[in-house]
Scaffold this motif. Structure first.
Motif, PDB file in Angstrom:
ATOM      1  N   GLY A 188      23.896   2.149   1.354  1.00  0.00           N
ATOM      2  CA  GLY A 188      22.771   3.007   1.664  1.00  0.00           C
ATOM      3  C   GLY A 188      22.437   3.922   0.506  1.00  0.00           C
ATOM      4  N   PHE A 189      21.351   4.671   0.660  1.00  0.00           N
ATOM      5  CA  PHE A 189      20.972   5.643  -0.358  1.00  0.00           C
ATOM      6  C   PHE A 189      20.141   6.756   0.257  1.00  0.00           C
ATOM      7  CE2 PHE A 189      17.463   2.585  -0.445  1.00  0.00           C
ATOM      8  CZ  PHE A 189      16.330   3.381  -0.557  1.00  0.00           C
ATOM      9  N   THR A 190      20.099   7.858  -0.474  1.00  0.00           N
ATOM     10  CA  THR A 190      19.234   8.987  -0.146  1.00  0.00           C
ATOM     11  C   THR A 190      18.436   9.306  -1.400  1.00  0.00           C
ATOM     12  OG1 THR A 190      20.820   9.879   1.434  1.00  0.00           O
ATOM     13  CG2 THR A 190      19.171  11.410   0.602  1.00  0.00           C
ATOM     14  N   LEU A 191      17.152   9.537  -1.232  1.00  0.00           N
ATOM     15  CA  LEU A 191      16.277   9.822  -2.367  1.00  0.00           C
ATOM     16  C   LEU A 191      15.210  10.818  -1.945  1.00  0.00           C
ATOM     17  CD1 LEU A 191      15.011   9.073  -5.208  1.00  0.00           C
ATOM     18  CD2 LEU A 191      13.670   7.363  -3.943  1.00  0.00           C
ATOM     19  N   ASP A 192      14.997  11.839  -2.756  1.00  0.00           N
ATOM     20  CA  ASP A 192      13.838  12.699  -2.592  1.00  0.00           C
ATOM     21  C   ASP A 192      12.745  12.099  -3.452  1.00  0.00           C
ATOM     22  OD1 ASP A 192      15.241  16.060  -2.217  1.00  0.00           O
ATOM     23  OD2 ASP A 192      15.322  14.287  -0.953  1.00  0.00           O
ATOM     24  N   ALA A 193      11.621  11.773  -2.829  1.00  0.00           N
ATOM     25  CA  ALA A 193      10.535  11.089  -3.513  1.00  0.00           C
ATOM     26  C   ALA A 193       9.239  11.875  -3.408  1.00  0.00           C
ATOM     27  CB  ALA A 193      10.342   9.695  -2.916  1.00  0.00           C
ATOM     28  N   GLU A 194       8.494  11.864  -4.488  1.00  0.00           N
ATOM     29  CA  GLU A 194       7.202  12.524  -4.532  1.00  0.00           C
ATOM     30  C   GLU A 194       6.125  11.497  -4.190  1.00  0.00           C
ATOM     31  OE1 GLU A 194       4.866  15.431  -7.672  1.00  0.00           O
ATOM     32  OE2 GLU A 194       6.422  14.086  -8.411  1.00  0.00           O
ATOM     33  N   ILE A 195       5.271  11.844  -3.226  1.00  0.00           N
ATOM     34  CA  ILE A 195       4.206  10.931  -2.816  1.00  0.00           C
ATOM     35  C   ILE A 195       2.857  11.638  -2.831  1.00  0.00           C
ATOM     36  CG2 ILE A 195       5.740   9.486  -1.410  1.00  0.00           C
ATOM     37  CD1 ILE A 195       4.511  10.849   1.111  1.00  0.00           C
ATOM     38  N   VAL A 196       1.807  10.841  -2.893  1.00  0.00           N
ATOM     39  CA  VAL A 196       0.437  11.316  -2.758  1.00  0.00           C
ATOM     40  C   VAL A 196      -0.113  10.611  -1.515  1.00  0.00           C
ATOM     41  CG1 VAL A 196      -1.844  11.432  -3.810  1.00  0.00           C
ATOM     42  CG2 VAL A 196       0.206  11.578  -5.253  1.00  0.00           C
ATOM     43  N   PRO A 197      -0.138  11.312  -0.365  1.00  0.00           N
ATOM     44  CA  PRO A 197      -0.594  10.686   0.880  1.00  0.00           C
ATOM     45  C   PRO A 197      -2.000  10.097   0.754  1.00  0.00           C
ATOM     46  CG  PRO A 197       0.437  12.793   1.331  1.00  0.00           C
ATOM     47  CD  PRO A 197       0.268  12.706  -0.159  1.00  0.00           C
ATOM     48  N   ALA A 198      -2.271   9.064   1.531  1.00  0.00           N
ATOM     49  CA  ALA A 198      -3.568   8.383   1.489  1.00  0.00           C
ATOM     50  C   ALA A 198      -4.727   9.319   1.804  1.00  0.00           C
ATOM     51  CB  ALA A 198      -3.564   7.207   2.468  1.00  0.00           C
ATOM     52  N   ASN A 199      -4.476  10.349   2.596  1.00  0.00           N
ATOM     53  CA  ASN A 199      -5.540  11.293   2.958  1.00  0.00           C
ATOM     54  C   ASN A 199      -5.573  12.500   2.026  1.00  0.00           C
ATOM     55  OD1 ASN A 199      -3.235  12.575   3.837  1.00  0.00           O
ATOM     56  ND2 ASN A 199      -3.930  12.841   5.960  1.00  0.00           N
ATOM     57  N   GLY A 200      -4.879  12.399   0.906  1.00  0.00           N
ATOM     58  CA  GLY A 200      -4.917  13.451  -0.105  1.00  0.00           C
ATOM     59  C   GLY A 200      -3.729  14.381  -0.024  1.00  0.00           C
ATOM     60  N   GLY A 201      -3.624  15.232  -1.010  1.00  0.00           N
ATOM     61  CA  GLY A 201      -2.543  16.191  -1.065  1.00  0.00           C
ATOM     62  C   GLY A 201      -1.372  15.684  -1.884  1.00  0.00           C
ATOM     63  N   ARG A 210       0.842  -1.212   0.000  1.00  0.00           N
ATOM     64  CA  ARG A 210       0.000   0.000   0.000  1.00  0.00           C
ATOM     65  C   ARG A 210       0.871   1.254   0.000  1.00  0.00           C
ATOM     66  NH1 ARG A 210      -3.433   3.635  -1.136  1.00  0.00           N
ATOM     67  NH2 ARG A 210      -4.567   4.629   0.537  1.00  0.00           N
ATOM     68  N   THR A 211       1.917   1.250   0.802  1.00  0.00           N
ATOM     69  CA  THR A 211       2.795   2.409   0.901  1.00  0.00           C
ATOM     70  C   THR A 211       3.480   2.693  -0.428  1.00  0.00           C
ATOM     71  OG1 THR A 211       3.187   1.963   3.235  1.00  0.00           O
ATOM     72  CG2 THR A 211       4.763   3.392   2.128  1.00  0.00           C
TER      73      THR A 211
END
Length: 155
Positions: free
Chosen positions: A110-123, A84-85
């Motif tokens: 290891g790694f570092t990543l800036d990731a774009e997400i769409v939260p489950a509650n919107g936005g 789901r995540t």
């Protein structure tokens, strides 16, 4: 046996953020089960907008601090589900994250990543994912690290 092995597990790299060593300004201690003891620093992390997370690589069980639940807009009373995540990551970020995750596990890096997400509650938001594998011998058994909301950097 596994707890003895875990107590001797190591991280494969120091945490870095955009070429600088990532410092939380606090010395964290490892418990005898090799999980990061954040009890003393959890409030400080939360004040800085930093959440902690881990993923057990044997069963893909996620463990999140309250901040990470908030980033993903998910209720804290339900266990986090990796499938789901991952679906909440925008396609380009999901592809990068999965590729870096696989490389991290295979090469114990290891790694570092800036990731774009769409939260489950919107936005919409951007999170900085900082991950490092925890290894037993030559095998990664867990990924863990920090997540931070960095949406303000993308406005």
């Amino acid at each position: 046996m596994i707890s003895n092995e875990l107590s001797q597990s190591t991280h494969s790299w120091p945490l870095f953020e955009h070429g600088r060593q990532f410092s939380l300004g606090h010395d964290f201690a490892w418990s005898n089960t090799a999980t990061l003891d954040l009890s003393a620093g959890q409030a400080m992390l939360a004040q800085q907008g930093i959440g902690t997370w881990e993923c057990n690589l044997v069963n893909n069980v996620l463990t999140w601090s309250p901040e990470v639940f908030d980033f993903f807009g998910m209720p804290q009373h339900k266990p986090a589900n990796r499938k789901r995540t991952v679906s909440l990551y925008r396609e380009a970020s999901r592809t990068k994250m999965e590729r870096l995750r696989a490389y991290s596990i295979k090469h114990q890096r290891g790694f570092t990543l800036d990731a774009e997400i769409v939260p489950a509650n919107g936005g919409h938001r951007w999170i900085r994912v900082i991950a490092t594998p925890v290894c037993i011998g030559n095998r990664a058994v867990r990924l863990e690290g920090f997540k931070r909301d960095v949406t303000h950097e993308y406005r």
